[in-house]
Design a protein around this motif. Sequence first.
Motif, PDB file in Angstrom:
ATOM      1  N   ASN A  70      -8.588   2.315   3.184  1.00 12.56           N
ATOM      2  CA  ASN A  70      -9.241   1.267   2.396  1.00 12.56           C
ATOM      3  C   ASN A  70     -10.737   1.194   2.703  1.00 12.56           C
ATOM      4  O   ASN A  70     -11.566   1.062   1.797  1.00 12.56           O
ATOM      5  CB  ASN A  70      -8.586  -0.090   2.678  1.00 12.56           C
ATOM      6  CG  ASN A  70      -7.200  -0.194   2.080  1.00 12.56           C
ATOM      7  OD1 ASN A  70      -6.890   0.442   1.080  1.00 12.56           O
ATOM      8  ND2 ASN A  70      -6.342  -0.992   2.687  1.00 12.56           N
ATOM      9  N   ASN A 123       2.072   2.959   8.703  1.00  6.49           N
ATOM     10  CA  ASN A 123       1.012   2.888   7.697  1.00  6.49           C
ATOM     11  C   ASN A 123      -0.236   2.180   8.220  1.00  6.49           C
ATOM     12  O   ASN A 123      -0.957   1.518   7.455  1.00  6.49           O
ATOM     13  CB  ASN A 123       1.510   2.187   6.429  1.00  6.49           C
ATOM     14  CG  ASN A 123       0.617   2.467   5.228  1.00  6.49           C
ATOM     15  OD1 ASN A 123      -0.052   3.495   5.157  1.00  6.49           O
ATOM     16  ND2 ASN A 123       0.573   1.534   4.294  1.00  6.49           N
ATOM     17  N   ASN A 168      -7.285  -4.998  -0.866  1.00  4.54           N
ATOM     18  CA  ASN A 168      -7.038  -4.765  -2.286  1.00  4.54           C
ATOM     19  C   ASN A 168      -7.117  -6.076  -3.055  1.00  4.54           C
ATOM     20  O   ASN A 168      -7.796  -6.189  -4.073  1.00  4.54           O
ATOM     21  CB  ASN A 168      -5.656  -4.137  -2.492  1.00  4.54           C
ATOM     22  CG  ASN A 168      -5.539  -2.748  -1.932  1.00  4.54           C
ATOM     23  OD1 ASN A 168      -5.738  -1.767  -2.628  1.00  4.54           O
ATOM     24  ND2 ASN A 168      -5.210  -2.643  -0.654  1.00  4.54           N
ATOM     25  N   ASP A 224       0.823  -1.198   0.000  1.00  2.00           N
ATOM     26  CA  ASP A 224       0.000   0.000   0.000  1.00  2.00           C
ATOM     27  C   ASP A 224       0.863   1.256   0.000  1.00  2.00           C
ATOM     28  O   ASP A 224       0.603   2.197  -0.759  1.00  2.00           O
ATOM     29  CB  ASP A 224      -0.916  -0.001   1.221  1.00  2.00           C
ATOM     30  CG  ASP A 224      -1.705   1.281   1.345  1.00  2.00           C
ATOM     31  OD1 ASP A 224      -2.804   1.364   0.776  1.00  2.00           O
ATOM     32  OD2 ASP A 224      -1.213   2.222   2.011  1.00  2.00           O
ATOM     33  N   ASP A 263      -5.502  -8.301   3.117  1.00  2.00           N
ATOM     34  CA  ASP A 263      -5.278  -7.220   2.161  1.00  2.00           C
ATOM     35  C   ASP A 263      -6.561  -7.011   1.362  1.00  2.00           C
ATOM     36  O   ASP A 263      -6.848  -7.766   0.440  1.00  2.00           O
ATOM     37  CB  ASP A 263      -4.123  -7.557   1.217  1.00  2.00           C
ATOM     38  CG  ASP A 263      -3.748  -6.387   0.314  1.00  2.00           C
ATOM     39  OD1 ASP A 263      -4.600  -5.509   0.083  1.00  2.00           O
ATOM     40  OD2 ASP A 263      -2.601  -6.354  -0.170  1.00  2.00           O
ATOM     41  N   ARG A 277       2.571   1.595  -3.292  1.00  2.00           N
ATOM     42  CA  ARG A 277       1.672   1.297  -4.410  1.00  2.00           C
ATOM     43  C   ARG A 277       2.292   0.256  -5.331  1.00  2.00           C
ATOM     44  O   ARG A 277       2.375   0.408  -6.554  1.00  2.00           O
ATOM     45  CB  ARG A 277       1.292   2.549  -5.197  1.00  2.00           C
ATOM     46  CG  ARG A 277       0.023   2.314  -6.020  1.00  2.00           C
ATOM     47  CD  ARG A 277      -0.407   3.536  -6.834  1.00  2.00           C
ATOM     48  NE  ARG A 277      -1.525   3.175  -7.692  1.00  2.00           N
ATOM     49  CZ  ARG A 277      -1.375   2.600  -8.888  1.00  2.00           C
ATOM     50  NH1 ARG A 277      -0.168   2.392  -9.362  1.00  2.00           N
ATOM     51  NH2 ARG A 277      -2.425   2.248  -9.598  1.00  2.00           N
ATOM     52  N   GLN A 309      -7.541   1.580  -1.218  1.00  2.00           N
ATOM     53  CA  GLN A 309      -7.611   0.513  -2.225  1.00  2.00           C
ATOM     54  C   GLN A 309      -6.691   0.864  -3.393  1.00  2.00           C
ATOM     55  O   GLN A 309      -7.056   0.785  -4.557  1.00  2.00           O
ATOM     56  CB  GLN A 309      -9.043   0.320  -2.697  1.00  2.00           C
ATOM     57  CG  GLN A 309     -10.006  -0.150  -1.617  1.00  2.00           C
ATOM     58  CD  GLN A 309      -9.674  -1.529  -1.079  1.00  2.00           C
ATOM     59  OE1 GLN A 309      -8.950  -1.660  -0.100  1.00  2.00           O
ATOM     60  NE2 GLN A 309     -10.197  -2.566  -1.702  1.00  2.00           N
ATOM     61  N   ARG A 310      -5.449   1.197  -3.036  1.00  2.00           N
ATOM     62  CA  ARG A 310      -4.532   1.798  -3.997  1.00  2.00           C
ATOM     63  C   ARG A 310      -3.959   0.805  -5.001  1.00  2.00           C
ATOM     64  O   ARG A 310      -3.432   1.201  -6.050  1.00  2.00           O
ATOM     65  CB  ARG A 310      -3.382   2.492  -3.253  1.00  2.00           C
ATOM     66  CG  ARG A 310      -3.841   3.600  -2.309  1.00  2.00           C
ATOM     67  CD  ARG A 310      -2.662   4.246  -1.596  1.00  2.00           C
ATOM     68  NE  ARG A 310      -1.815   4.979  -2.521  1.00  2.00           N
ATOM     69  CZ  ARG A 310      -0.484   4.955  -2.519  1.00  2.00           C
ATOM     70  NH1 ARG A 310       0.155   4.213  -1.640  1.00  2.00           N
ATOM     71  NH2 ARG A 310       0.197   5.660  -3.390  1.00  2.00           N
ATOM     72  N   THR A 311      -4.027  -0.507  -4.668  1.00  2.00           N
ATOM     73  CA  THR A 311      -3.372  -1.483  -5.537  1.00  2.00           C
ATOM     74  C   THR A 311      -4.361  -2.447  -6.200  1.00  2.00           C
ATOM     75  O   THR A 311      -4.029  -3.583  -6.507  1.00  2.00           O
ATOM     76  CB  THR A 311      -2.313  -2.275  -4.755  1.00  2.00           C
ATOM     77  OG1 THR A 311      -2.943  -3.019  -3.693  1.00  2.00           O
ATOM     78  CG2 THR A 311      -1.269  -1.358  -4.157  1.00  2.00           C
ATOM     79  N   HIS A 317      -3.750   2.635   6.554  1.00  2.00           N
ATOM     80  CA  HIS A 317      -4.246   1.999   5.327  1.00  2.00           C
ATOM     81  C   HIS A 317      -5.576   1.287   5.567  1.00  2.00           C
ATOM     82  O   HIS A 317      -6.400   1.176   4.660  1.00  2.00           O
ATOM     83  CB  HIS A 317      -3.197   1.060   4.715  1.00  2.00           C
ATOM     84  CG  HIS A 317      -3.082  -0.281   5.361  1.00  2.00           C
ATOM     85  ND1 HIS A 317      -2.341  -0.495   6.493  1.00  2.00           N
ATOM     86  CD2 HIS A 317      -3.603  -1.486   5.021  1.00  2.00           C
ATOM     87  CE1 HIS A 317      -2.401  -1.783   6.818  1.00  2.00           C
ATOM     88  NE2 HIS A 317      -3.169  -2.408   5.947  1.00  2.00           N
TER      89      HIS A 317
END
Length: 404
Positions: A371, A364, A84, A34, A82, A37, A209-211, A367
Amino acid sequence: MTAVGAARIASAQQARTVAAELAAEFAVDAAHRDRERALPFAEVRKLAASGLLAVTVPAIHGGAELPPSAVAEVVRLLAIADPNIAQIPHSHFVYVNLLKLAGSTEQQRRYLTGVLDGAQIANAQSERGGATVADIATTVRPLAGGQQFRIDGVKYYCTGSLFADVLAVLTKLDDPGGVSGLPSGQYVAFLPADTPGVRIVDDWNGFGQRTTGSGTVSFDSVVVERDQLVARSAAVDEPTAYGASAQLLHAAIDAGIARGALTTAAGFARNKSRPWFEAQVHRAIDDPLLIQRFGELAVTVSAAEATLAVAGAAVDAALGAPDQVADASIAVATAKILADRAATEVSSALFEVSGTRSAADDLNLHHFWRNARTHTLHDPVRWKYQHIGRTLLHGSPPPLHGVI
């Protein structure tokens, strides 16, 4: 469709075990991915190779044909680790369902065989510029003879497109002369991601939800065959479990985020937090006010998980039972509301219960909140309250648009 030598899952218990094992592995570097990225190409390949992406393929085509509740549990477990990675295959499961409901026997054989071999489907659905998010401008037009079609348009927020073998493109038929002989309406075109004229851009810049690989996909004079088109009407114009199944997975992602945030907060409080001096204890976890707050958060998460399980059972019961679809939609709406609340509350309270040290940017830990805040923007819960209330007071079933 690309084959990766996928394993075969035979039962819900096996699916749960495999998902838990992968989740434990994916969790290790989730915060790092995250922060940087770093798109999870290797992780998504492992997910495909595990066989989990094929668990809903019908038995007649060689799959386990697991019910929606089992898929939701897989997604929830992945989201704890995760979210993502949990969201990336969301549309994959949705469009496998579309093929099951509306695809021809040959289309099912063609695409679901690929899924069994590990191929991944991603959506190219949402657009910008229309009066509402439901407006679709991307067209599919018949060429001379009506056996081939041309697609033109631009799609946004195409989650999983960067990892996909096949794109499921939502279009509307533009055939005023009736050349194709197809009825008017919306069609989903299933096409290889490397089809000439398709351009996939890695431009998703959400703060959470960057990835997920949710970039832009454009279609410039893309030619598809008639047998690549599936009419959407069979899934969305009649009472089916199509929409409820999709929304159930969104609720599972949010419930997973909530559990992940709570577990992380508890670990931080046990191992790193210092007690508030007024508590007169040596460990933060012996502070009675902190214990109280953790208890409240645990109830919030457990309630979301329990309601998710109830909703999953309701969707299972609605498969092939049109008279139970409305009940399933209301159950899923209820689960989504509680999961939304749990994800946003617990991911924020993580800092409240962990203390100042938890706010260090290099950790972090934010995140979880980013998210949760980003993913819960899907399908606003304020309208879910409306549909629940109208069903209760007026006895009217919820609409069939699939995002209840």
